[in-house]
Design an enzyme around this catalytic site. Structure first.
Site, PDB file in Angstrom:
ATOM      1  N   GLU A  52       0.043  -5.877   6.891  1.00 16.91           N
ATOM      2  CA  GLU A  52      -0.029  -6.895   5.832  1.00 16.91           C
ATOM      3  C   GLU A  52       0.386  -8.297   6.284  1.00 16.91           C
ATOM      4  OE1 GLU A  52       0.975  -4.238   1.916  1.00 16.91           O
ATOM      5  OE2 GLU A  52       2.663  -4.733   3.174  1.00 16.91           O
TER       6      GLU A  52
HETATM    7  C1  TNX Z   1       2.719  -1.142   1.544  1.00 15.18           C
HETATM    8  S1  TNX Z   1       2.642   0.692   3.800  1.00 15.18           S
HETATM    9  C2  TNX Z   1       3.566  -1.560   2.570  1.00 15.18           C
HETATM   10  C3  TNX Z   1       4.990  -1.711   2.302  1.00 15.18           C
HETATM   11  C4  TNX Z   1       5.333  -1.445   0.867  1.00 15.18           C
HETATM   12  C5  TNX Z   1       4.562  -0.242   0.384  1.00 15.18           C
HETATM   13  C6  TNX Z   1       4.907   0.197  -0.996  1.00 15.18           C
HETATM   14  C7  TNX Z   1       2.809  -0.578   4.556  1.00 15.18           C
HETATM   15  C8  TNX Z   1       2.537  -0.511   5.954  1.00 15.18           C
HETATM   16  N1  TNX Z   1       3.169  -1.664   3.875  1.00 15.18           N
HETATM   17  O1  TNX Z   1       5.429  -2.984   2.692  1.00 15.18           O
HETATM   18  O2  TNX Z   1       6.686  -1.217   0.768  1.00 15.18           O
HETATM   19  O3  TNX Z   1       3.187  -0.536   0.448  1.00 15.18           O
HETATM   20  O4  TNX Z   1       4.304   1.424  -1.318  1.00 15.18           O
END
Ligand code: TNX
Length: 526
Positions: A333
């Site tokens: 992300e």
């Molecule tokens: C996505 S999973 C994220 C996290 C959040 C999560 C909550 C991932 C690699 N990144 O930063 O905590 O969703 O479900």
């Protein structure tokens, strides 16, 4: 018919009658072991553990003794027995519990074991110590549930007789704990380790840095924790592990044959670092600490030399404390990092990790970079594009699909904790899938195993952790360990329902899903 005994013969018969204790008939095949063992044969009798039972360590092997001690410690509070752990020569072992390593059982692999139980003895054999440790978890589950109590309980302490031969399908079976969104202290992490060890997991992934907190002491960049670790989601007091505490966690896990994978998330999810050091920001302006739950707004300055000096320092210090082969670099992300910059960044960080002698793991987003074949990509998104891209680069996958394996996702719409961006995950949905049929184009040879992450935006205490983890964790443990032949929710839910008393004696705060036929332990009076 007239039978005439001579006095001597009669005496022998009487002696035999008095020396034979009756053994309760028990059916090993009816035991509710999770994860389900590969092969099991019941012989219809039982072994009874008493205060006279000894745990023997074959050839007094130094590698086995701690596992013998672990078993003795495990059964002590409920039984009150101070079980002795002693060395023994294989040929001299007659009764009690014996743990031994077998040179010739290479096919048992790193974690497989063989267990044979009769009226006089329990023999646990493995090729490697890890296999003995996993086998001890099976022995533990064969005792009545009250063995898990930390208060003295009544016996008898009987185990069904028979043989078990067991080995995992996948060598990577883990859980992740996010200690950034909310911080969890050393004792909580140890509890988490003990719980995952019970179900034969072998990986603990610690998500150590994120926007809301930097949780591992880095001596060359002290403000990361002094300032960056000071708070958490909601604005409460944060926390961090000193290097000594981190080493203590790693050792505790190692004693349970669990590898710790530390994650330093970058280039996104870095607000805590950006708030601690102005020079890590592209505009040289220090950021405010962040206590919300948004994602995707932060990035390290990917074109500054100081950024790579920083990363090198962090990875060097972390490597020195981490005996396991992996360093996780996050990579997820990074929405405010330009795509081209992201690619260059991942490639450079991979080189840094490799230069320190470790293999890189990243969330599958890292497949945008040029991955080395010994790196691992962790599949999490609802769309598999990134993971498929990693497979194209001959990179192996850790399966953590958010729609099935995320332990922070709510069970249902009434769940008081958790998120639901990837749907809802009831206990049946958490169990009812396989790693190798989850994504078209990703098959068994592309997969190292499973990991179930617990993100903690809404999770504040160890009780909250347990509620989200139990009982789904057992399903993930079984998906990773047991082979898929005859896998069925209807069969599994019965075994799961029989864990109720065990959870309760372990003091676990679990979700009492209406889909599971929960059963209380039946205590048979002797
Ligand atoms: C996505 S999973 C994220 C996290 C959040 C999560 C909550 C991932 C690699 N990144 O930063 O905590 O969703 O479900």
């Amino acid at each position: 018919m007239k039978t005439i005994f001579k006095a001597g013969q009669l005496l022998i018969v009487v002696m035999i009658l008095f020396s034979c204790k009756s053994h309760t008939p028990k059916d090993l095949a009816k035991e509710n072991i999770i994860p389900k063992p590969t092969k099991l044969v019941a012989t219809g009798s039982s072994f009874e553990l008493t205060d006279k039972t000894t745990i023997y360590v074959e050839d007094d092997d130094m590698l086995i003794r701690p596992i013998g001690n672990y078993l003795a410690d495990l059964i002590k509070p409920a039984t009150g027995f101070k079980i002795e752990v002693k060395g023994v020569k294989q040929s001299e072992f007659k009764k009690g519990i014996c743990l031994g390593l077998t040179e010739n059982n290479v096919d048992l692999g790193e974690e497989g074991y063989k267990l044979s139980i009769d009226e006089n003895k329990i023999v646990l054999k493995a090729y490697q110590p890890a296999g003995l440790f996993r086998g001890v978890q099976t022995i533990r589950q064969l005792f009545p549930a009250r063995i898990e109590s930390n208060k003295l309980q009544d016996g008898p302490w009987e185990i069904a007789s028979g043989t078990i031969e067991d080995a995992p399908q996948y060598g990577f079976r883990g859980a992740m704990l996010d200690v950034c969104r909310h911080f969890f202290g050393v004792e909580d992490v140890k509890r988490f380790i003990d719980l995952i060890a019970t179900y034969k997991m072998n990986i603990l992934h610690l998500h150590l840095t994120d926007d809301q907190g930097w949780r591992i002491e880095i001596k060359s960049w002290p403000n990361l924790t002094a300032h960056g670790g000071s708070t958490q989601v909601g604005g409460g007091e944060g926390g961090f592990y000193t290097q000594e505490q981190y080493v203590e966690i790693v050792k505790y896990a190692q004693d349970r044959f669990i590898t710790v994978i530390p994650e330093i998330d970058m280039p996104g999810h870095t607000n805590a670092a950006l708030a601690s050091y102005a020079e890590l920001n592209a505009d040289n302006k220090v950021r405010e600490l962040y206590t919300g739950t948004d994602v995707g707004f932060s990035t390290l300055a990917t074109d500054k030399a100081i950024t790579y000096k920083f990363i090198d320092d962090v990875i060097r210090e972390l490597t020195a404390l981490t005996p396991g082969p992996y360093i996780h670099i996050g990579g997820d992300e990074s929405h405010v990092t330009a795509k081209d910059d992201y690619v260059v960044f991942i490639n450079k960080v991979q080189d840094i990790v490799n230069a320190h002698g470790k293999q890189m793991i990243g969330w599958a987003d890292i497949a945008a970079g040029s991955l080395k074949e010994n790196s691992l990509a962790q599949f999490w998104q609802t769309k598999p594009d990134n993971a498929l891209n990693a497979v194209k680069q001959n990179v192996k996958i850790i399966m953590s699909p958010a729609a099935k394996a995320y332990m922070d996702i709510q069970y249902d719409t009434l769940c008081p904790l958790g998120l639901h961006w990837s749907g809802y995950i009831e206990v049946d949905k958490a169990y009812n899938w396989t790693l190798e049929s989850n994504v078209k184009g990703i098959s068994k040879e592309n997969i190292v195993g499973i990991e179930a992450p617990l993100w903690t935006e809404t999770i504040e205490t160890i009780d909250d952790v347990e509620f989200m983890v139990f009982p789904r964790l057992l399903g993930y443990a079984e998906i990773g360990w047991s082979s898929n032949t005859n896998k069925s929710w209807d069969e599994y839910k019965v075994r799961l329902g029989n864990q109720k008393s065990r959870f309760e004696f372990m003091g676990i705060n679990y979700y009492k899903s209406a889909l599971v036929p929960w059963v209380d332990e039946v205590i048979i009076e002797k």
